[in-house]
Scaffold this motif. Sequence first.
Motif, PDB file in Angstrom:
ATOM      1  N   ASN A 436       0.807  -1.217   0.000  1.00  0.00           N
ATOM      2  CA  ASN A 436       0.000   0.000   0.000  1.00  0.00           C
ATOM      3  C   ASN A 436       0.841   1.267   0.000  1.00  0.00           C
ATOM      4  OD1 ASN A 436       0.814  -0.755   2.667  1.00  0.00           O
ATOM      5  ND2 ASN A 436      -0.606   0.760   3.492  1.00  0.00           N
ATOM      6  N   THR A 437       2.159   1.158   0.218  1.00  0.00           N
ATOM      7  CA  THR A 437       3.043   2.332   0.238  1.00  0.00           C
ATOM      8  C   THR A 437       3.800   2.522  -1.067  1.00  0.00           C
ATOM      9  OG1 THR A 437       4.896   1.066   1.164  1.00  0.00           O
ATOM     10  CG2 THR A 437       3.338   2.042   2.715  1.00  0.00           C
ATOM     11  N   SER A 440       2.807   5.833  -3.121  1.00  0.00           N
ATOM     12  CA  SER A 440       3.190   7.074  -2.438  1.00  0.00           C
ATOM     13  C   SER A 440       4.699   7.249  -2.408  1.00  0.00           C
ATOM     14  CB  SER A 440       2.624   7.080  -1.016  1.00  0.00           C
ATOM     15  OG  SER A 440       3.145   6.003  -0.261  1.00  0.00           O
ATOM     16  N   ALA A 489      -2.916   1.042  -3.058  1.00  0.00           N
ATOM     17  CA  ALA A 489      -3.096   2.370  -2.460  1.00  0.00           C
ATOM     18  C   ALA A 489      -4.570   2.689  -2.257  1.00  0.00           C
ATOM     19  CB  ALA A 489      -2.434   3.427  -3.341  1.00  0.00           C
ATOM     20  N   ASP A 492      -6.089   1.157   0.859  1.00  0.00           N
ATOM     21  CA  ASP A 492      -5.686   1.767   2.123  1.00  0.00           C
ATOM     22  C   ASP A 492      -6.756   2.790   2.509  1.00  0.00           C
ATOM     23  OD1 ASP A 492      -4.539   3.133   4.258  1.00  0.00           O
ATOM     24  OD2 ASP A 492      -2.513   2.989   3.422  1.00  0.00           O
ATOM     25  N   ARG A 494      -6.805   5.178   4.302  1.00  0.00           N
ATOM     26  CA  ARG A 494      -6.296   6.542   4.464  1.00  0.00           C
ATOM     27  C   ARG A 494      -6.027   7.222   3.138  1.00  0.00           C
ATOM     28  NH1 ARG A 494      -1.306   4.565   7.977  1.00  0.00           N
ATOM     29  NH2 ARG A 494      -1.401   3.111   6.217  1.00  0.00           N
ATOM     30  N   GLU A 495      -6.065   6.458   2.037  1.00  0.00           N
ATOM     31  CA  GLU A 495      -5.716   6.992   0.730  1.00  0.00           C
ATOM     32  C   GLU A 495      -6.909   6.989  -0.228  1.00  0.00           C
ATOM     33  OE1 GLU A 495      -2.784   8.273  -0.020  1.00  0.00           O
ATOM     34  OE2 GLU A 495      -1.791   7.759   1.867  1.00  0.00           O
ATOM     35  N   TYR A 499      -5.897  11.319  -3.447  1.00  0.00           N
ATOM     36  CA  TYR A 499      -4.780  12.069  -4.006  1.00  0.00           C
ATOM     37  C   TYR A 499      -4.219  11.437  -5.277  1.00  0.00           C
ATOM     38  CZ  TYR A 499      -4.993  13.530   0.875  1.00  0.00           C
ATOM     39  OH  TYR A 499      -5.429  13.963   2.097  1.00  0.00           O
ATOM     40  N   ASP A 593      -4.769  10.439   8.380  1.00  0.00           N
ATOM     41  CA  ASP A 593      -3.481   9.887   7.949  1.00  0.00           C
ATOM     42  C   ASP A 593      -2.589   9.682   9.178  1.00  0.00           C
ATOM     43  OD1 ASP A 593      -1.416   8.971   6.494  1.00  0.00           O
ATOM     44  OD2 ASP A 593      -0.925  10.873   5.519  1.00  0.00           O
TER      45      ASP A 593
END
Length: 702
Positions: A436-437, A440, A489, A492, A494-495, A499, A593
């Motif tokens: 998931n990172t 980003s 992503a 997730d 939080r995402e 964005y 976040d």
Amino acid sequence: MSNTVETAATGSNAAVDVSNSQPSVTSQEASNRKRKAMDTRSVAWDHFEKIKDESGTVISAKCNYCVKEFACHSKRNGTSSLKNHILSCMKNPHRQQTRQALLNLQPMVNNGDGVNDKLGTLSAWKFDQDAIRDALAYMVILDELPFKFVEGEGFRKFMSCACPKFKIPSRWTVTRDCFQLYLAERLQLKNFMKNNCQRISLTTDTWTSIQRINYMCITAHFIDNNWILHKKILSFVPIFSHKGDAIGKAIETCLLEWGITNIFSITVDNASSNDVAISYLKKRIINWGNHLADCKYLHMRCIAHIINLVVTEGLKDVNPSVKKVRDAVRYIRSSPARIKKFKECAEFEGVECQNSLCLDVVTRWNSTYLMLKTAIQFQKAFDNYDEQESNFKRDLGDDGVPGSLDWRCASTMTSLLEHFYNVTLRISGSLYVTSNTFFSEISDLSCILNEWKECAESEIRQLGNSMKMKFDKYWGDPEKMNKLIFFAAVLDPREKFEYMEYSFCLMYGRLNGATLFFNVKNELYRLFNEYKNMYSNMTHEGSLLTSSGIVESNRKPISILKAKYKKERLESGCFTNKKNELDIYLDEVILEDVEELDILKWWKLNSERFPILARMAQDILAVPISTVASESTFSTGGRILDAFRSSLTPKIVEALICGQNWLRKSKDPFSVEELLHEIENIEKDLPKVGTTTRPACSSTNN
């Protein structure tokens, strides 16, 4: 005259008395002759002392351990009572079992959350030769001990004091025990993966041992039904060719041996042979039938390998200041006297850094970063050493000693490399989800490189241009990228899509970014519909069974025709008047976040609300974005296959490496290195030479 008859016997003459009233002399002598004593054959006499009467007859026996006496006349009692006592004697160190187990109170330990268990642990203990042998094999595998360790004098002395009843096996027996333990754990893991695993993602890489044998490691990554991330080594076998077909067939053989067909993705580095291997495996997995999206997302490129290529490209032309710092560090470390003098200079200047100066490897940029980061902290010590040692400037040259400008440039280079170093550490984690990172991380790197390209300083601008060129080679064309990095992503909370469109526009331009966002969204929905068709059939079959009449009496039966209509609409994905799980998930407000969010725990708690989407997240979040999990295995292989154990066969090597991975229960990453300041603290606590004071044992685990 006596009535006697002489009878001749073979080899001798004997007189036989035929009279009924008077016995013969020969018979009288025979009856008075003593019978030859027979050796005792009962095992009981190994543990008892014989007690005899005046005539020498054994009438009782005394236990060698508890000094109890038992009657044991050969004609009246026998040795049965003695044998029974051997098994029940509490002081007998050779008995196999006892009537009552011994109580074992473990001392107080720290349970990891800062709370001490004051009462300790009370358990029962019995001597068990087989259990101790299993524990010995466990120790040899887990602690990477040589097999001949059991034949060492120190270990034998220790066991004679700790458990004298234990019969120490030979190194050959320990080898067999270790292999049997490996086979048992392999079977257990195979059953666990069969019953608790949905889909599996793989990482693989190769390594050359000290034996000059090429080994290939295959690691499985999956999330079980309890939403726990697992990383298990499936295979560590020799491979005799680095061609793509050979790599693909080796992976195929491993999967067939384990009975695994539910492969979701395979993460490899960017070698061309790996592209051929993935193409071969894609055909095989499609033929197996248990695949998703025609294996479109099978090939995942290692992000750590790409970052390494990007940074290496930028450091081809090494900054002169970096070279000066490297030469100064090499000069100090080349002599024990210089190191001692340098430490005195550091203490005089009040440098509090506990680390030592370290040399870098030119081909490893992360070592260059660590070398610069440590050397910068000793800048004052280098200046003081230059003032006190005239040979320092004479040997390195007037232009070879780093000055204030050089230290400033080295500090700038360190801050630039720190971004890539921290990214590498984050994506190399083995205890948490990393997929998931991915998006980003590369978005932030792209933004940083664009800033460097526009920097006023020429050196930073040149570094940014060269790195961005290599960056665009792998991540400049989004059509060549695996879309799973975008899906992870979105999953997730939080995402989501918050964005993503903005990031696409910054990275690839407004027009290309909008097109990419549209394509990613469509592919995500297409993959979700495939999961829905795959996992909603079971639920729908249950509804059909209910509609056929097997219902509760107070519920209205569902029409068979209506159920059939809903099934067709569900399979076609045409429910336009009703939001699916993905729509509901995306419409919800994103979470704050926070780094402390456990994404697996979040999905576990929300899996009932999103049953289909949760299955999709279970597969995507388990995808590894780097091959670090397989590469870290080579460190273990290097410790096991050292110069003293280079004769181990590949089968034993695989058993030791895989067995250690499966048996290790600790969640903390294993590290054999100790920090320097910890070693110094240990040395301070050591007693002086000549004293015999034993340090107190700590009751907590430090």
